[in-house]
Design an enzyme around this catalytic site. Structure first.
Site, PDB file in Angstrom:
ATOM      1  N   GLU A  80      14.934  -7.190 -31.540  1.00 35.54           N
ATOM      2  CA  GLU A  80      16.349  -6.272 -31.410  1.00 35.54           C
ATOM      3  C   GLU A  80      16.733  -4.522 -30.630  1.00 35.54           C
ATOM      4  O   GLU A  80      15.960  -4.363 -31.148  1.00 35.54           O
ATOM      5  CB  GLU A  80      17.060  -5.736 -33.257  1.00 35.54           C
ATOM      6  CG  GLU A  80      17.477  -6.431 -34.079  1.00 35.54           C
ATOM      7  CD  GLU A  80      17.082  -7.039 -35.678  1.00 35.54           C
ATOM      8  OE1 GLU A  80      17.428  -7.633 -36.498  1.00 35.54           O
ATOM      9  OE2 GLU A  80      17.115  -6.059 -36.043  1.00 35.54           O
TER      10      GLU A  80
ATOM     11  N   ARG B  82      27.119  15.472 -34.878  1.00 37.48           N
ATOM     12  CA  ARG B  82      26.630  14.145 -34.348  1.00 37.48           C
ATOM     13  C   ARG B  82      26.930  12.898 -35.560  1.00 37.48           C
ATOM     14  O   ARG B  82      26.567  12.619 -36.862  1.00 37.48           O
ATOM     15  CB  ARG B  82      25.188  13.941 -34.651  1.00 37.48           C
ATOM     16  CG  ARG B  82      24.451  15.214 -33.551  1.00 37.48           C
ATOM     17  CD  ARG B  82      24.810  14.680 -32.056  1.00 37.48           C
ATOM     18  NE  ARG B  82      23.730  14.890 -31.047  1.00 37.48           N
ATOM     19  CZ  ARG B  82      24.288  14.212 -29.293  1.00 37.48           C
ATOM     20  NH1 ARG B  82      25.479  13.541 -29.330  1.00 37.48           N
ATOM     21  NH2 ARG B  82      22.933  14.937 -28.774  1.00 37.48           N
TER      22      ARG B  82
ATOM     23  N   GLU C  81      15.668   3.449 -24.803  1.00 35.55           N
ATOM     24  CA  GLU C  81      15.702   5.268 -24.811  1.00 35.55           C
ATOM     25  C   GLU C  81      14.778   6.212 -23.640  1.00 35.55           C
ATOM     26  O   GLU C  81      14.119   6.036 -24.503  1.00 35.55           O
ATOM     27  CB  GLU C  81      16.586   6.081 -25.439  1.00 35.55           C
ATOM     28  CG  GLU C  81      17.629   6.931 -24.841  1.00 35.55           C
ATOM     29  CD  GLU C  81      17.989   7.992 -26.005  1.00 35.55           C
ATOM     30  OE1 GLU C  81      18.485   9.357 -25.616  1.00 35.55           O
ATOM     31  OE2 GLU C  81      17.745   8.297 -26.841  1.00 35.55           O
TER      32      GLU C  81
ATOM     33  N   GLU D  82      36.131  16.006 -21.688  1.00 37.55           N
ATOM     34  CA  GLU D  82      37.179  16.674 -22.025  1.00 37.55           C
ATOM     35  C   GLU D  82      37.065  16.260 -23.768  1.00 37.55           C
ATOM     36  O   GLU D  82      37.684  16.759 -24.757  1.00 37.55           O
ATOM     37  CB  GLU D  82      37.905  15.977 -21.708  1.00 37.55           C
ATOM     38  CG  GLU D  82      39.727  16.131 -21.262  1.00 37.55           C
ATOM     39  CD  GLU D  82      40.169  14.786 -20.861  1.00 37.55           C
ATOM     40  OE1 GLU D  82      40.010  14.236 -21.958  1.00 37.55           O
ATOM     41  OE2 GLU D  82      40.303  14.751 -20.301  1.00 37.55           O
TER      42      GLU D  82
ATOM     43  N   GLU E 161      34.032  16.881 -25.336  1.00 36.21           N
ATOM     44  CA  GLU E 161      32.789  17.262 -25.965  1.00 36.21           C
ATOM     45  C   GLU E 161      33.257  18.979 -25.964  1.00 36.21           C
ATOM     46  O   GLU E 161      33.531  19.793 -26.298  1.00 36.21           O
ATOM     47  CB  GLU E 161      31.791  17.401 -24.848  1.00 36.21           C
ATOM     48  CG  GLU E 161      30.705  17.373 -24.865  1.00 36.21           C
ATOM     49  CD  GLU E 161      29.376  17.407 -23.357  1.00 36.21           C
ATOM     50  OE1 GLU E 161      27.972  17.223 -23.844  1.00 36.21           O
ATOM     51  OE2 GLU E 161      30.204  17.873 -22.551  1.00 36.21           O
TER      52      GLU E 161
END
Lengths: 187, 187
Positions: free
Chosen positions: B43, B69, B124, B143, B145
């Site tokens: 995966e 988060r 990543e 905008e 954030e």
């Protein structure tokens, strides 16, 4: 006070759509309300959490394992690590993974830190332990786990980093912690 | 030689199934042939890569931003960071994100390390820079954030770690690097 500050700029869930339930991870897309009232979507990977072990041998070497990392399409040298089984305590998992992957058992396990790997899109947490007082035994990797064990010096670890053969967050963090230990005498 | 060792225990792709194409990540499930000839699935989360910046002010403080988060359902204090735009050079991205999130511009940017956050399930990579010679300007977050900037000492950073308000890999790694710099004079 703590709980207030920990919800600063909270994004309230409006709806959750489950996209995928896998063997290791699952994926959902949440629609959230932002602090200014507008809506946004958040792509979220759920992961069971993991442990990693900075295991230092009596002759001052760090145990590492080389394995193929399919997402990177290359093999990497990393400290021993593995996913938490359902209900498993991180310390027990650290002991189990260290023994399965390297064969070593540890007289002393100490939690160095617990950290999120990618808080922007995943909830994965890694509990990083340091293991000392090691005794050598027989490695017993999982059936579909192919890996090679090595015990390396700090200089070798830094060399592997320079070569890109060590390049994951948990291993680099462990190397920093080890270096710090050599400089200051504590983790 | 290098390329051979980087393919050790290679898992050859038999087929790839695209599961999800999102705004930030995508997900695929690969069926692979293992070194022993048997098959397994992997995966894999694809991510565009990101930068993070250890920005140290002239009065020896580290710039951090607090933001919510969603995958963790809490706010966290982290060093400035952000995703690479298509074709964007990491150094330019570091400069841009630092300025957008904190308002600061930097006379000197140095790459500390590039690391994979979760090589078991994601590709990543984060490029971690140190920024010195900072000049203060006006922050211009995106905008959607919402964040709060702070400039903290090493002691405060360690206190936030102890409280769990700093708990992500890139920020902890930056704190280690900063500590090391104070101890040894180099990154």
């Amino acid at each position: 006070m703590t709980s207030i500050s920990h919800k600063k700029f909270e994004e309230v869930t409006i709806s959750t759509r489950s996209v995928f339930q896998g063997r290791i991870i699952s994926l959902q897309v949440d629609t959230v309300k932002l602090p200014n009232g507008s809506e946004a979507t958040r792509e979220i990977v759920k992961h069971p959490g993991a442990v990693a072990v900075l295991a230092i041998t009596p002759d001052d070497r760090m145990l590492v394992v080389e394995q193929y990392r399919k997402p990177l399409e290359k093999s990497q040298i990393e400290i021993p690590a593995g996913k938490l089984e359902p209900g498993e305590k991180p310390e027990n998992c650290a002991r189990r993974e260290l023994e399965e992957e390297t064969g070593y058992t540890s007289a002393s396990l100490q939690l160095l830190s617990s950290f999120y790997t990618s808080p922007g899109f995943a909830d994965e947490i890694i509990h990083l332990y340091v293991a000392q007082g090691l005794t050598k035994g027989e490695a017993q990797p999982d059936e579909d786990e192919f890996l090679e064990i090595e015990a390396i010096t700090l200089e070798q670890a830094q060399q592997y980093m320079a070569e890109g053969r060590i390049s994951d967050a948990k291993t680099i963090m462990a190397i920093y912690a080890w270096q710090m230990y050599k400089l200051t005498g504590k983790f």
